[in-house]
Structure formats: C-alpha cells, structure tokens
Design a protein around this motif. Structure first.
Motif, mmCIF file in Angstrom:
data_model
loop_
_atom_site.group_PDB
_atom_site.id
_atom_site.type_symbol
_atom_site.label_atom_id
_atom_site.label_comp_id
_atom_site.label_asym_id
_atom_site.label_seq_id
_atom_site.Cartn_x
_atom_site.Cartn_y
_atom_site.Cartn_z
ATOM 1 N N SER A 145 0.853 -1.207 0.000
ATOM 2 C CA SER A 145 0.000 0.000 0.000
ATOM 3 C C SER A 145 0.877 1.239 0.000
ATOM 4 C CB SER A 145 -0.904 0.018 1.229
ATOM 5 O OG SER A 145 -1.775 -1.087 1.217
ATOM 6 N N ARG A 146 0.587 2.192 -0.889
ATOM 7 C CA ARG A 146 1.338 3.439 -0.913
ATOM 8 C C ARG A 146 0.494 4.554 -1.549
ATOM 9 N NH1 ARG A 146 5.861 2.503 -5.681
ATOM 10 N NH2 ARG A 146 4.398 2.056 -7.386
ATOM 11 N N MET A 147 0.847 5.829 -1.271
ATOM 12 C CA MET A 147 0.135 6.986 -1.804
ATOM 13 C C MET A 147 1.028 7.700 -2.801
ATOM 14 S SD MET A 147 -1.636 8.493 1.654
ATOM 15 C CE MET A 147 -2.354 9.825 0.723
ATOM 16 N N GLU A 148 0.431 8.139 -3.895
ATOM 17 C CA GLU A 148 1.163 8.876 -4.906
ATOM 18 C C GLU A 148 0.444 10.204 -5.190
ATOM 19 O OE1 GLU A 148 1.638 6.573 -8.374
ATOM 20 O OE2 GLU A 148 2.962 5.069 -7.427
ATOM 21 N N VAL A 149 1.212 11.250 -5.433
ATOM 22 C CA VAL A 149 0.638 12.549 -5.785
ATOM 23 C C VAL A 149 0.147 12.488 -7.218
ATOM 24 C CG1 VAL A 149 1.086 15.010 -6.043
ATOM 25 C CG2 VAL A 149 2.147 13.726 -4.185
ATOM 26 N N CYS A 150 -1.143 12.758 -7.363
ATOM 27 C CA CYS A 150 -1.721 12.635 -8.701
ATOM 28 C C CYS A 150 -1.551 13.892 -9.530
ATOM 29 C CB CYS A 150 -3.201 12.260 -8.612
ATOM 30 S SG CYS A 150 -4.204 13.466 -7.713
ATOM 31 N N ASP A 151 -1.512 15.122 -8.856
ATOM 32 C CA ASP A 151 -1.375 16.379 -9.599
ATOM 33 C C ASP A 151 -0.723 17.392 -8.686
ATOM 34 O OD1 ASP A 151 -1.498 18.517 -11.268
ATOM 35 O OD2 ASP A 151 -3.659 18.472 -11.576
ATOM 36 N N LEU A 152 0.423 17.863 -9.058
ATOM 37 C CA LEU A 152 1.131 18.833 -8.225
ATOM 38 C C LEU A 152 0.706 20.263 -8.516
ATOM 39 C CD1 LEU A 152 4.748 17.331 -8.357
ATOM 40 C CD2 LEU A 152 3.052 17.132 -6.542
ATOM 41 N N ASN A 153 -0.066 20.501 -9.589
ATOM 42 C CA ASN A 153 -0.481 21.863 -9.946
ATOM 43 C C ASN A 153 -1.674 22.316 -9.083
ATOM 44 O OD1 ASN A 153 1.430 22.035 -12.035
ATOM 45 N ND2 ASN A 153 0.040 20.889 -13.391
ATOM 46 N N PRO A 154 -1.654 23.551 -8.555
ATOM 47 C CA PRO A 154 -2.793 24.049 -7.776
ATOM 48 C C PRO A 154 -3.989 24.328 -8.671
ATOM 49 C CG PRO A 154 -1.195 25.794 -8.100
ATOM 50 C CD PRO A 154 -0.579 24.540 -8.666
ATOM 51 N N CYS A 155 -5.154 24.443 -8.044
ATOM 52 C CA CYS A 155 -6.376 24.785 -8.803
ATOM 53 C C CYS A 155 -6.228 26.178 -9.414
ATOM 54 C CB CYS A 155 -7.591 24.765 -7.890
ATOM 55 S SG CYS A 155 -7.986 23.131 -7.255
ATOM 56 N N PRO A 156 -6.869 26.425 -10.544
ATOM 57 C CA PRO A 156 -6.768 27.748 -11.171
ATOM 58 C C PRO A 156 -7.432 28.821 -10.296
ATOM 59 C CG PRO A 156 -8.412 26.409 -12.284
ATOM 60 C CD PRO A 156 -7.710 25.498 -11.331
ATOM 61 N N PRO A 157 -6.956 30.054 -10.349
ATOM 62 C CA PRO A 157 -7.561 31.130 -9.563
ATOM 63 C C PRO A 157 -9.029 31.337 -9.930
ATOM 64 C CG PRO A 157 -5.430 31.794 -10.428
ATOM 65 C CD PRO A 157 -5.782 30.505 -11.104
ATOM 66 N N ARG A 158 -9.831 31.791 -8.940
ATOM 67 C CA ARG A 158 -11.270 32.042 -9.163
ATOM 68 C C ARG A 158 -11.677 33.290 -8.380
ATOM 69 N NH1 ARG A 158 -14.326 30.601 -4.810
ATOM 70 N NH2 ARG A 158 -13.293 29.341 -3.208
ATOM 71 N N TRP A 159 -12.845 33.828 -8.754
ATOM 72 C CA TRP A 159 -13.373 35.018 -8.085
ATOM 73 C C TRP A 159 -14.138 34.628 -6.828
ATOM 74 C CZ3 TRP A 159 -11.334 39.342 -9.607
ATOM 75 C CH2 TRP A 159 -10.954 39.528 -10.936
ATOM 76 N N LYS A 160 -13.968 35.415 -5.774
ATOM 77 C CA LYS A 160 -14.693 35.209 -4.524
ATOM 78 C C LYS A 160 -15.456 36.486 -4.191
ATOM 79 C CE LYS A 160 -14.140 34.282 0.412
ATOM 80 N NZ LYS A 160 -13.185 34.067 1.517
ATOM 81 N N VAL A 161 -16.769 36.359 -3.818
ATOM 82 C CA VAL A 161 -17.632 37.511 -3.533
ATOM 83 C C VAL A 161 -18.083 37.441 -2.083
ATOM 84 C CG1 VAL A 161 -19.747 38.728 -4.160
ATOM 85 C CG2 VAL A 161 -18.421 37.561 -5.923
ATOM 86 N N THR A 162 -17.887 38.539 -1.346
ATOM 87 C CA THR A 162 -18.397 38.640 0.028
ATOM 88 C C THR A 162 -19.787 39.264 0.012
ATOM 89 O OG1 THR A 162 -17.365 40.798 0.296
ATOM 90 C CG2 THR A 162 -16.074 38.890 0.960
ATOM 91 N N PRO A 163 -20.609 39.062 1.064
ATOM 92 C CA PRO A 163 -21.965 39.646 1.089
ATOM 93 C C PRO A 163 -21.932 41.158 0.923
ATOM 94 C CG PRO A 163 -21.721 38.022 2.819
ATOM 95 C CD PRO A 163 -20.356 38.214 2.238
ATOM 96 N N ALA A 164 -22.980 41.694 0.261
ATOM 97 C CA ALA A 164 -23.060 43.130 -0.011
ATOM 98 C C ALA A 164 -23.218 43.917 1.278
ATOM 99 C CB ALA A 164 -24.234 43.418 -0.948
ATOM 100 N N GLY A 165 -22.680 45.126 1.281
ATOM 101 C CA GLY A 165 -22.784 46.030 2.419
ATOM 102 C C GLY A 165 -24.106 46.784 2.422
ATOM 103 N N PRO A 166 -24.222 47.843 3.236
ATOM 104 C CA PRO A 166 -25.484 48.592 3.315
ATOM 105 C C PRO A 166 -25.784 49.326 2.012
ATOM 106 C CG PRO A 166 -23.754 49.717 4.529
ATOM 107 C CD PRO A 166 -23.201 48.383 4.156
ATOM 108 N N CYS A 167 -27.061 49.599 1.795
ATOM 109 C CA CYS A 167 -27.503 50.301 0.593
ATOM 110 C C CYS A 167 -27.068 51.762 0.671
ATOM 111 C CB CYS A 167 -29.019 50.199 0.461
ATOM 112 S SG CYS A 167 -29.663 50.648 -1.169
#
Length: 402
Positions: free
Chosen positions: A9-31
């Motif tokens: 039994s052994r573990m191997e790294v399947c992909d050393l590349n990180p996930c591609p960058p993505r946009w993150k949105v925080t909740p909207a502030g006051p009107c």
C-alpha cells in the motif's frame, strides 16, 4: 484474493499543480440610499486554493470576463417627495391692498433636488398667492373707511329685495332658514351675530353626514375647518355664498388626500368633490367679515381609494394595531391607518410594543412608516424600536409594510 500476493500500500501525488484562480464575492454592504434605488458594494477578490487554503492572487490571474459586479442595485423603501416654495414676491401695489405670489417646486425629500412636478401630484400643496397690504394710499389718509355710514338699518318686517332674492335662492337648495345668512345692520356687532346663531367654526372637525358651515364674520385672517366621514364614503361640497375680495388676495383652499384646489371668483354654487372621505377647507381673508358659506354632503365613493385593511381614526384618541393581511391577497398589501383630528389640534403616536421580525433578508424587511400630511415628512421605524412621534399638522398616515 488470499492466494494472490498482495502489493504494498502506498500513496502517490496525482497532480502537483494548484487549482486555477477564481473570483470570490463577500456579502453586499449597506444600501447607499435610504429610499429609492441605490447601490450596495460587495467585495470581489481573486483567490486560489493551495493545499486546502485560500491564497489571495493578483486580479489579472482570474478570468476578466467572469468578474462579478462590485456594486449591485438595492431598494430599502420608496422615496417620498414634497413641495417647496420660493420666497414671497413684493406686494403688487405700493399702497392699499394687493397680492404676493411665490413659485412652487417638487423636491426629493432626501437629496433636496428638484424633480418633475408629477412626483408631487398626490401631495397637498400650500397656497402660492396671498393678500398683502402696503398701508393706506395718500388719498385715503384721514378719510372714513370704505363703506362707513353706508349700512342702512332695515326693519325685519320689511326685507329688502336682495334679502328676498337670497331667501329664494337658498330655498331651491333645501337649506334650513336658520342657516340663511342675514344682512348685517349697523350696531349688530357680536350680539347680532349671536341672535343669528353664528358661532366660531374655525379649527373644528365636522363628522356629520351633512351640514352647513358659515365661515363669514370670523375675526382671524386664516380660518380652517375639516370634514371627515368613514372610509368608503366621499364628500361633495357646494359654496352657497362668497363675499371674498379676490383683488385683495382673499382665497379659499380645498385639500384632500387626492385633490387640491383654490378659488375665489365664480365660487357660488360651484361643486367640490373630495374623492376620499376627508376634506380640509382653509379660508384666507384680508378684510374682516368676508368669507364663504358651505353646504356639504357625503355619499358612497364612486371609486375605491383604500385597501380593505386600511383604518380611519378621527381622535381625540385611539389604538392602532397592525392589520392582518387578508388571506385572499396574492400580493403584498400596504396597510394604512389614517388619522384626522380637528385642525386646531395635533397628533401624538406612541408605540407601546413593536416586533417587526429580523432583518436577515438583505433586500426586504418589515418596517413602519409614519407620514405627517402637512409637511409630507416621513419617519421610518424598524425592528423592536419603540417611539413617540408628534405631528406638525392635524393629519397623519401610518403604513405597515409586511
């Protein structure tokens, strides 16, 4: 598989590349606006997952075409508008009686910017004309007042032709004899008025289904009366007689929740329709004794101007409970309570208990709106806020927003 040799039994790294960058949105502030359409700012960042953690990245590394908006439209409540006026002009005459005028503007109640007058059309508008006096003209100094010594004493048993015509005119209108205005005689004064049954009506609220209001002979230059009936009714008013001096700026104003009208000339026998269950009449005179005599009646409204959950209070005190939305209403209903008191009085509203729920929904939540109909200023109360509100005039409206 027991007979078969088991691999290690052994573990191997399947992909050393990180996930591609993505946009993150925080909740909207006051009107950005407390009423009407505004903008709420939301934070948009470019992140990348590395070994289970979010790592902030340069924005150009995220797909530009997919970037969310940094501001989104929002509406807390509908804006209200109000009438504003310029300063009064100079008196139109250099001596004697004249008039003053002013211009009216429709303003946004918060930004104080001019908007189209159509936004203010449902709100009462104060007078733009008033009487003024620049002092006596030179030829009048030291002379008797106009009409002095020209008040004949007519025996009661021999009415004049004018009096007979007046009685005949009122006879066709089904007006009781006691309400027919009599000719004033020299020396009549307050005793004569008392004998004729004239009483000061200024500042009163009339709640009967029909009646006669005599606004002649009052001492004050401004005289205001109000007429109120239950919801589902409207008021029709007829001017029986008018002695207003139009050239001196004397005028009578009629205002309701859905109408506003002023007049002076050609008033006798003209009809006014309130279109709702309340009507305010304000008389402005320059010369003492001038005024109008009104006859009003109520009838079932020709058009529905209220919601089924609306309430009407006429004072001097009452209890306001948030009306329950009707089960057959498929859409949101704004339930209102109308409060009308005598024009000489003012209104105080105290919230004994309020529980309008949480404000978890960013776009919609419960609130109470209280409007002063004389100034068209509006206060909004949220959550469990208790309050004491006082009016500047004799009319107020409360709206319960679900």
């Amino acid at each position: 598989c027991h007979p078969v040799p088991k691999p290690e039994s052994r573990m191997e790294v399947c992909d050393l590349n990180p996930c591609p960058p993505r946009w993150k949105v925080t909740p909207a502030g006051p009107c950005s606006s407390s009423c009407g359409l505004g903008l709420a700012v939301q934070l948009v960042t470019c992140v990348q997952i590395r070994q289970g953690r979010e790592v902030l990245q340069e924005e150009h590394l995220c797909p530009v075409a997919e970037k969310p908006l940094t501001s989104v439209p929002c509406v807390i409540r509908t804006c209200s508008y109000e009438w504003s006026f310029s300063e009064w002009s100079e008196c139109s005459t250099s001596c004697g009686n004249g008039i003053q005028t002013r211009r009216d503007f429709c303003l946004h109640s918060l930004s104080r910017k001019h908007v189209e007058p159509v936004f203010c059309r449902r709100f009462p508008k104060a007078s733009v004309v008033r009487g003024c006096s620049s002092g006596p003209c030179p030829q009048q100094v030291g002379t008797s007042p106009p009409g002095a010594g020209l008040q004949p004493v007519t025996p009661a048993t021999h009415p004049t032709a004018a009096a007979a015509a007046r009685e005949e005119r009122y006879k066709d209108l089904d007006v009781p004899p006691s309400a027919v205005p009599q000719e004033r005689t020299k020396g009549g004064g307050e005793e004569g008025a008392a004998r004729r049954g004239f009483q000061c009506v200024c500042g009163n609220l009339f709640l009967n289904a029909t009646g006669i209001i005599n606004m002649t002979g009052v001492e004050s230059s401004d005289c205001t009366v109000a007429i109120g009936r239950p919801l589902r009714e409207e008021i029709t008013l007829r001017i029986l007689e008018s002695s207003l001096n139009c050239s001196a700026g004397e005028v009578v104003l009629f205002s309701g929740r859905m109408m506003w009208r002023t007049g002076c000339r050609k008033l006798p026998l003209s009809l006014i329709n309130s279109r709702t269950n309340t009507l305010i009449v304000k008389q402005r005179v320059v010369l003492p004794g001038n005024g109008v005599i009104l006859q009003y009646n109520s009838r079932t409204a020709t058009k529905k101007y209220y919601q089924d959950c609306d309430k009407q209070l006429f004072g001097p005190q009452g209890e306001i409970v948030n009306p329950v939305q009707l089960p057959d209403q498929g859409q949101e209903v704004v339930c209102r309570t109308f409060i009308d008191v005598a024009p000489q009085h003012r209104i105080a509203i105290r919230a004994l208990y309020t529980d309008l729920g949480t404000e978890g929904n960013q776009t919609h939540f419960n609130y109470i709106l209280v409007r002063d109909m004389s100034t068209m200023k509006t206060m909004v109360f949220h959550g469990k806020q208790q309050f004491l509100w006082q009016s500047a005039g004799s009319q107020a409206e409360i709206e319960f927003h679900e």
